[in-house]
Design an enzyme around this catalytic site. Structure first.
Site, PDB file in Angstrom:
ATOM      1  N   CYS A  10       0.881  -1.172   0.000  1.00  0.00           N
ATOM      2  CA  CYS A  10       0.000   0.000   0.000  1.00  0.00           C
ATOM      3  C   CYS A  10       0.915   1.218   0.000  1.00  0.00           C
ATOM      4  CB  CYS A  10      -0.976  -0.014   1.185  1.00  0.00           C
ATOM      5  SG  CYS A  10      -0.259   0.163   2.828  1.00  0.00           S
ATOM      6  N   HIS A  45      13.374 -15.898  12.245  1.00  0.00           N
ATOM      7  CA  HIS A  45      13.172 -15.900  13.691  1.00  0.00           C
ATOM      8  C   HIS A  45      11.708 -15.882  14.099  1.00  0.00           C
ATOM      9  CE1 HIS A  45      17.393 -14.134  14.757  1.00  0.00           C
ATOM     10  NE2 HIS A  45      17.465 -15.108  13.864  1.00  0.00           N
TER      11      HIS A  45
END
Length: 157
Positions: free
Chosen positions: A71, A104
């Site tokens: 966006c 992670h």
């Protein structure tokens, strides 16, 4: 052209991300296993939550491995996507965050601001995201488990 990424990608964005989304679709169409373009198809004003939902549906249905939302700032699509259980979206405007977010935190949706960065930097960030795999150490899994518990129970976790 051979596939560079062993990934099925769902792509979406609103009018403010349309130009960059179009560039991304052209660049990656032949570099991923499959690319599902969830729209928009024009620069006409539209609502970013619709595309966060469309990309998330592809992921949750198992039709895509990773999602990419664009966006104007990346903020709106990130906020909207993160409301959907099973989606872990983050705005990344650097390669380290895009890679580390997957490795992670098991991030499955990358959000980019089409009015914030140019296409060449976006391609580098997307490459880092697409190349990354979740490979947690015990501390990463422990933290992700806590995030998933929050997702299930909200602040009652």
């Amino acid at each position: 052209m051979s596939k560079n990424f062993d990934v099925r990608l769902a792509l979406g964005g609103d009018h403010a991300g349309f130009t960059l989304k179009s560039d991304v679709a052209k660049r990656y169409a032949d570099q991923v296993v499959s690319l599902v373009d969830c729209g928009t198809d024009t620069a006409e004003s539209c609502d970013y939550p619709d595309f966060a939902v469309a990309v998330s549906k592809e992921l949750l249905a198992g039709h895509a491995d990773k999602g990419l939302l664009i966006c104007g700032s990346g903020v709106g699509v990130s906020v909207a996507a993160n409301k959907i259980p099973g989606i872990r979206a983050a705005i990344c405007h650097d390669t380290y965050s895009a890679r580390q977010g997957v490795e992670h935190d098991d991030m499955n949706v990358l959000c980019i601001g089409g009015r914030i960065i140019g296409s060449e930097l976006a391609f580098e960030i997307i490459d880092a995201f697409l190349n990354a795999a979740y490979a947690p150490q015990p501390r990463h899994q422990r933290r992700l488990d806590k995030v998933l518990e929050i997702e299930k129970k909200g602040i009652q976790a």
